[in-house]
Design a protein around this motif. Structure first.
Motif, short mmCIF file in Angstrom:
data_model
loop_
_atom_site.label_atom_id
_atom_site.label_comp_id
_atom_site.label_asym_id
_atom_site.label_seq_id
_atom_site.Cartn_x
_atom_site.Cartn_y
_atom_site.Cartn_z
N HIS A 243 0.83 -1.20 0.00
CA HIS A 243 0.00 0.00 0.00
C HIS A 243 0.87 1.25 0.00
O HIS A 243 2.09 1.19 0.23
CB HIS A 243 -0.91 0.02 1.24
CG HIS A 243 -1.84 -1.16 1.31
ND1 HIS A 243 -3.02 -1.23 0.62
CD2 HIS A 243 -1.74 -2.32 2.01
CE1 HIS A 243 -3.62 -2.38 0.88
NE2 HIS A 243 -2.87 -3.06 1.71
N ASP A 244 0.24 2.39 -0.23
CA ASP A 244 0.97 3.66 -0.21
C ASP A 244 1.57 3.90 1.18
O ASP A 244 0.89 3.70 2.20
CB ASP A 244 0.05 4.82 -0.56
CG ASP A 244 -0.42 4.79 -2.01
OD1 ASP A 244 0.28 4.17 -2.84
OD2 ASP A 244 -1.47 5.38 -2.32
N THR A 263 -6.16 -0.03 8.90
CA THR A 263 -7.23 0.16 7.91
C THR A 263 -6.76 -0.23 6.52
O THR A 263 -7.48 -0.90 5.76
CB THR A 263 -7.72 1.61 7.92
OG1 THR A 263 -8.23 1.94 9.22
CG2 THR A 263 -8.82 1.83 6.89
N ALA A 264 -5.56 0.17 6.16
CA ALA A 264 -5.03 -0.16 4.83
C ALA A 264 -4.82 -1.65 4.67
O ALA A 264 -5.17 -2.24 3.64
CB ALA A 264 -3.71 0.58 4.61
N SER A 267 -8.25 -3.43 4.50
CA SER A 267 -8.90 -3.16 3.22
C SER A 267 -8.33 -4.04 2.12
O SER A 267 -9.08 -4.58 1.29
CB SER A 267 -8.73 -1.68 2.85
OG SER A 267 -9.25 -1.41 1.58
#
Length: 280
Positions: A243-244, A263-264, A267
Motif C-alpha cells: 500500500h501507499d 485500515t489499509a 482493506s
C-alpha cells in the motif's frame, strides 16, 4: 466484511506414503538451501561487518535468495503488487503463518522486529540473529536502549518489519493493531523523515483445501503446520500487496498512525477475499 473467526484449527489428517516422500524431499532441499546459505552469510558477514558496520550491502541478497528459493521448492505461487517504498522507515503487515518470513523477505530487504525469546529458539533463533533481526525485551528498564537501537537501525537505512497484531491468525481476518511499537517513529530524529508502509499478505489455499490451510493459529504447533505444508500434493499461492506509505509526520500520535496502517492492511485483505482473486 472479513469472515468471523473459524474456531480451532482442524485436526491434521493422516499422511500417506507419498505425503511423507514429499515431506522428506522438500524438507531436505529447504534445509540444505537455508542452512547452506546461512553458513555463506556468516562467512560474508565476517568481512562485511568490520567494513560497513550496521549497513549490509551483500548479505541481504543471500537472505532473499533463500526466501525466493523456498517457494520454488514448495511449488507455491508467489506474486507481489504495488511498489515497495524506498524511504526510511518500517513495514507492517497482517500475520498469518511462519511462511510470512519467507514471503515478506522474498521481494523486499527487511529486518524483522521480534520478541527477545525468539533469539533462544533452536535453529530459528540462529537464523533470526544472523539475518539482523531486532529483538525487543519487555523490560521497561531497557526501553531507552531499545529506542536508541531502533533509531540507529533506521538511520542506517534498514527497513524494519513487524506484525502489529501481536500474533498470527487463520488468514481470513486482521486483528486490531497494537500501537506500542509505532511510538518509536515519533522520536524527534525520525518523525520528519520516516514512513510506514502497510502490506496485505493474502494466502490462497490449494484447490480442495480449507481456506485457512496456511493459517497458523490456535493450538497448532509449528511442526504440525510445517509438515502439512511440506506434504501438500498441490500448493496454493500467496499475494503481497504494498500500500501507499504513510508519512509519520502527518499523524498526531502512535494510535492514529496505527489505525491508518490497520485500515489499509484490512482493506487489502478484504478486497482479495471478496473478489477471490489476487489484488491488482
Amino acid at each position: 466484511m472479513i469472515p468471523e473467526p473459524i474456531g480451532e484449527p482442524p485436526a491434521p489428517g493422516a499422511f500417506s506414503g507419498l505425503d511423507w516422500v514429499r515431506v522428506v524431499l522438500r524438507g531436505t532441499l529447504l534445509t540444505l538451501v537455508t542452512f547452506g546459505c546461512l553458513a555463506l552469510l556468516l562467512l560474508v558477514r565476517l568481512i562485511e561487518r568490520p567494513i560497513f558496520g550496521l549497513r549490509r550491502p551483500v548479505t541481504p541478497y543471500i537472505t532473499q535468495f533463500v526466501c525466493r528459493s523456498a517457494f520454488v521448492i514448495l511449488g507455491m505461487g508467489f506474486a507481489t503488487h504495488g511498489r515497495p517504498m524506498t524511504m526510511k522507515g518500517a513495514v507492517v503487515a497482517n500475520h498469518t503463518s511462519w511462511l510470512d518470513i519467507f514471503t515478506l523477505n522474498a521481494r523486499k530487504r527487511i529486518y524483522y522486529v521480534s520478541k527477545a525469546e525468539v533469539a533462544e529458539w533452536p535453529a530459528i533463533g540462529w537464523l533470526a540473529r544472523a539475518t539482523g533481526t531486532v529483538f525487543i525485551h519487555r523490560d521497561p528498564r531497557q526501553a531507552a536502549s531499545q529506542k536508541e537501537m531502533f533509531v540507529s537501525r533506521l538511520m542506517a537505512g534498514h527497513k524494519l518489519m513487524f506484525f502489529p497484531e501481536g500474533t498470527s491468525t487463520d488468514g481470513r481476518r486482521v486483528l486490531p493493531f497494537k500501537p506500542t511499537l509505532f511510538q518509536a517513529f515519533f522520536e524527534d530524529r525520525l518523525r520528519d523523515q520516516t514512513h510506514i508502509q502497510p502490506v496485505s499478505v493474502v494466502y490462497r489455499a490449494p484447490e480442495g483445501q480449507p481456506a485457512t490451510f496456511y493459517g497458523w493459529w490456535g493450538d497448532t504447533d509449528f511442526l504440525s503446520s510445517l509438515l502439512k505444508v511440506l506434504a501438500a500434493r498441490k500448493q496454493g499461492r500467496v499475494d503481497v500487496y504494498y500500500h501507499d506509505p504513510l508519512r509519520v509526520a502527518d499523524f498526531d500520535n502512535r494510535k492514529t498512525l496505527s489505525v491508518a496502517a490497520e485500515t489499509a492492511v484490512r482493506s487489502g485483505l478484504e478486497s482479495y477475499l471478496l473478489a477471490d482473486q489476487p489484488i491488482a
